[in-house]
Enzyme design. Sequence first.
Site, PDB file in Angstrom:
ATOM      1  N   LEU A  15       2.349 -74.544  36.659  1.00 50.25           N
ATOM      2  CA  LEU A  15       3.759 -74.203  37.593  1.00 50.25           C
ATOM      3  C   LEU A  15       3.468 -73.673  38.972  1.00 50.25           C
ATOM      4  O   LEU A  15       4.215 -73.789  39.780  1.00 50.25           O
ATOM      5  CB  LEU A  15       4.756 -73.627  36.768  1.00 50.25           C
ATOM      6  CG  LEU A  15       5.310 -74.379  35.677  1.00 50.25           C
ATOM      7  CD1 LEU A  15       6.261 -73.553  34.931  1.00 50.25           C
ATOM      8  CD2 LEU A  15       6.272 -75.568  36.232  1.00 50.25           C
TER       9      LEU A  15
ATOM     10  N   ASP B 152       9.907 -63.129  37.342  1.00 55.21           N
ATOM     11  CA  ASP B 152       8.666 -62.376  37.838  1.00 55.21           C
ATOM     12  C   ASP B 152       8.971 -60.903  37.837  1.00 55.21           C
ATOM     13  O   ASP B 152       8.391 -60.497  39.190  1.00 55.21           O
ATOM     14  CB  ASP B 152       7.920 -62.841  39.071  1.00 55.21           C
ATOM     15  CG  ASP B 152       6.592 -62.203  39.198  1.00 55.21           C
ATOM     16  OD1 ASP B 152       6.064 -61.540  38.252  1.00 55.21           O
ATOM     17  OD2 ASP B 152       6.096 -62.540  40.187  1.00 55.21           O
TER      18      ASP B 152
ATOM     19  N   ARG C  71       9.674 -66.243  46.393  1.00 49.74           N
ATOM     20  CA  ARG C  71       8.710 -66.868  45.418  1.00 49.74           C
ATOM     21  C   ARG C  71       8.985 -66.345  44.130  1.00 49.74           C
ATOM     22  O   ARG C  71       8.441 -67.218  43.130  1.00 49.74           O
ATOM     23  CB  ARG C  71       7.151 -66.621  45.912  1.00 49.74           C
ATOM     24  CG  ARG C  71       6.880 -64.995  46.075  1.00 49.74           C
ATOM     25  CD  ARG C  71       5.492 -64.838  46.188  1.00 49.74           C
ATOM     26  NE  ARG C  71       5.288 -63.553  46.519  1.00 49.74           N
ATOM     27  CZ  ARG C  71       5.649 -62.666  47.490  1.00 49.74           C
ATOM     28  NH1 ARG C  71       6.058 -63.115  48.551  1.00 49.74           N
ATOM     29  NH2 ARG C  71       5.421 -61.366  47.360  1.00 49.74           N
ATOM     30  N   ASN C  72       9.648 -65.273  43.977  1.00 50.05           N
ATOM     31  CA  ASN C  72       9.727 -64.740  42.729  1.00 50.05           C
ATOM     32  C   ASN C  72      11.222 -65.213  42.150  1.00 50.05           C
ATOM     33  O   ASN C  72      11.520 -64.571  41.151  1.00 50.05           O
ATOM     34  CB  ASN C  72       9.454 -63.385  42.624  1.00 50.05           C
ATOM     35  CG  ASN C  72       7.944 -63.135  42.803  1.00 50.05           C
ATOM     36  OD1 ASN C  72       7.415 -64.084  42.278  1.00 50.05           O
ATOM     37  ND2 ASN C  72       7.662 -62.013  43.245  1.00 50.05           N
TER      38      ASN C  72
ATOM     39  N   ASP D 271       8.961 -56.470  43.521  1.00 46.97           N
ATOM     40  CA  ASP D 271       8.347 -57.784  43.944  1.00 46.97           C
ATOM     41  C   ASP D 271       9.420 -58.847  44.403  1.00 46.97           C
ATOM     42  O   ASP D 271       9.236 -59.992  44.100  1.00 46.97           O
ATOM     43  CB  ASP D 271       7.082 -58.418  43.222  1.00 46.97           C
ATOM     44  CG  ASP D 271       6.405 -59.276  43.895  1.00 46.97           C
ATOM     45  OD1 ASP D 271       6.279 -59.322  45.166  1.00 46.97           O
ATOM     46  OD2 ASP D 271       5.687 -60.013  42.975  1.00 46.97           O
TER      47      ASP D 271
HETATM   48  P1  ADP Z   1       3.306 -64.081  39.483  1.00 42.99           P
HETATM   49  O1  ADP Z   1       3.371 -62.887  38.581  1.00 42.99           O
HETATM   50  O2  ADP Z   1       1.887 -64.665  39.153  1.00 42.99           O
HETATM   51  O3  ADP Z   1       3.607 -64.246  40.936  1.00 42.99           O
HETATM   52  P2  ADP Z   1       5.536 -65.800  38.881  1.00 42.99           P
HETATM   53  O4  ADP Z   1       6.307 -65.429  37.781  1.00 42.99           O
HETATM   54  O5  ADP Z   1       6.057 -65.343  40.161  1.00 42.99           O
HETATM   55  O6  ADP Z   1       4.084 -65.079  38.601  1.00 42.99           O
HETATM   56  O7  ADP Z   1       5.395 -67.217  38.659  1.00 42.99           O
HETATM   57  C1  ADP Z   1       4.593 -68.029  39.671  1.00 42.99           C
HETATM   58  C2  ADP Z   1       5.397 -69.259  40.072  1.00 42.99           C
HETATM   59  O8  ADP Z   1       5.399 -70.360  38.752  1.00 42.99           O
HETATM   60  C3  ADP Z   1       6.813 -69.177  40.616  1.00 42.99           C
HETATM   61  O9  ADP Z   1       6.704 -68.994  41.919  1.00 42.99           O
HETATM   62  C4  ADP Z   1       7.297 -70.471  40.104  1.00 42.99           C
HETATM   63  O10 ADP Z   1       6.975 -71.493  41.071  1.00 42.99           O
HETATM   64  C5  ADP Z   1       6.684 -70.788  38.994  1.00 42.99           C
HETATM   65  N1  ADP Z   1       7.333 -70.240  37.756  1.00 42.99           N
HETATM   66  C6  ADP Z   1       7.420 -69.019  37.301  1.00 42.99           C
HETATM   67  N2  ADP Z   1       8.157 -68.888  36.178  1.00 42.99           N
HETATM   68  C7  ADP Z   1       8.795 -70.137  35.931  1.00 42.99           C
HETATM   69  C8  ADP Z   1       9.792 -70.784  35.015  1.00 42.99           C
HETATM   70  N3  ADP Z   1      10.576 -70.138  34.220  1.00 42.99           N
HETATM   71  N4  ADP Z   1      10.318 -72.053  35.413  1.00 42.99           N
HETATM   72  C9  ADP Z   1       9.727 -72.877  36.411  1.00 42.99           C
HETATM   73  N5  ADP Z   1       8.821 -72.325  37.115  1.00 42.99           N
HETATM   74  C10 ADP Z   1       8.285 -71.225  37.093  1.00 42.99           C
HETATM   75 MG    MG Z   2       5.429 -64.186  41.528  1.00 42.44          MG
END
Ligand code: ADP
Ligand code: MG
Length: 512
Positions: free
Chosen positions: A233, A372, A358-359, A354
């Site tokens: 994802l 996140d 994007r989060n 953060d």
């Molecule tokens: P990181 O700590 O690596 O930044 P994130 O939690 O921000 O991780 O997740 C990275 C990406 O994964 C997000 O920008 C989103 O596109 C996707 N993503 C994260 N969590 C979900 C979720 N629960 N459902 C759908 N997509 C998700």
């Molecule tokens: Mg992130």
Amino acid sequence: MVQEHVRHGPLDLYLRKHHGAVTTGWKLTVAKQLAYALNYLEDKKIPHGNVSAKKVLLAREGDTAGGSPPFIKLNDPGVSVTVLARDMLVERIPWVAPECVSDPGSLALPADKWGFGATLWEIFSGGKMPLSLLEPQRKLEFYQSHQQLPAPKWPELATLVAQCMEYEPQRRPCFRALIRDLNSLITSDYELLSDLSPTDVTLRDGFWGHDSLAMSQDPELFQERHLKYISLLGKGNFGSVELCRYDPLGDSTGELVAVKKLQQDSAKEIRDFEREIQILHSLQHDFIVQYRGVCYSRGMRGLRLVMEFLPNGCLRDYLQKNQPRLEHCTLLLYAWQICKGMEYLGAQRCVHRDLASRNILVESDSHVKIGDFGLAKLLPQDKDYYVVREPGQSPVFWYAPESLADNIFSCASDTWSFGVLLYELFTYSSKSKSPSEEFLRMMGTGKPAQIICHLLELLKDNRRLPAPAGCPAEVYALMMSCWAFAPSARPTFGQLAPKIEALRDGRSKTRG
Ligand code: ADP
Ligand code: MG
């Protein structure tokens, strides 16, 4: 390695899938066949080392009415216990013999008797093994304090299990004796006793308590082998998130979940990740992504976070894709929801660190959730970490001056980032207008290593991101208030929420 395909797959999955339909007689037949297989290995003096229902394959289901028995085959043990990493051994509690956990080299025939005892227990409980889902440390404690699995209701079976699972290896009976005992069990006694309930083993509220027992219904701990990878994802600064199906029955009926794991797994990061997960579990809010549980694979090293899956992905991509149909009042709705989520986080004494589009995850057209969070605490303290690697994606452009200068993070620095997020909303996360692009333009060409210094200078000079094209003046004023240099001069989320709401009301009125 090419192996024969065994039609009905591993026994534990089969038991769970058909738990209502499987009779005690059927289970006993399977148990006897397993004892025969192990007796054969015992005669040949070959320890198996990995006896469990998972390693028993069902070749034929059998048919009680038609009189044909089931037929099983013991699968190969996989990587030998003697060379397995310790965390993987711990994962195999309660099937792995205690002597093998303390000294894997000591693998010998008695170990399989322990495994057989655990497997008997498992078979008669319908494929359930709550202890296997405990945290590694608690599993170890189980062995260290010489605990026993709860005794099955059927006294004769309980005795058999107890004999196999003797902590003193030499006291475990040989398989020939076990076969004799199994043959003397009379199933009709048991059927009467257990009233034919599918899970015919009573569990004491002892060692693992109610929480972990409830797992089979609403798992907080997910088993790795049932997490079926579907796609990636996203990959962020700290971890990667995968779309998986959690499919304990193995028939693709399980639910979709998003599973996050760390990219690095040093001991410190794992500890931090663990602590974060504890916090995240306690958070429950409409505008915060729902954490479902954790999955331990290979012990703590493969710790993973399981959360609800939001099919619309992250807000940054969503804004880019749907710009034409997203009106200002929708953007303000998102801003308000994020603000309320942040207000709640702050009340839980949690700093996000953060906050960025994007989060933020999109549940629907009219519902977003903060994702996140907390992970940012795992950041290595040296700021260059991001700058050097990926300046374009570096979160530094969302950071408040005090975070840049002194690594100070607080609710007020979250407010600063929220201002940048507002900016992202009103630029529809356009790449050319992104905070990184804008700030880099303002700085001119600087060496990546100096970005933080330059950025800080710029902010000290009171230079800020420009007003996005078409952005209402009141909204830009709100952003600017979030970007007050002194943390104490910035509004709190509690103060921001009603302001955003008022703006939104104004928007919808002027439109109407
Ligand atoms: P990181 O700590 O690596 O930044 P994130 O939690 O921000 O991780 O997740 C990275 C990406 O994964 C997000 O920008 C989103 O596109 C996707 N993503 C994260 N969590 C979900 C979720 N629960 N459902 C759908 N997509 C998700
Ligand atoms: Mg992130």
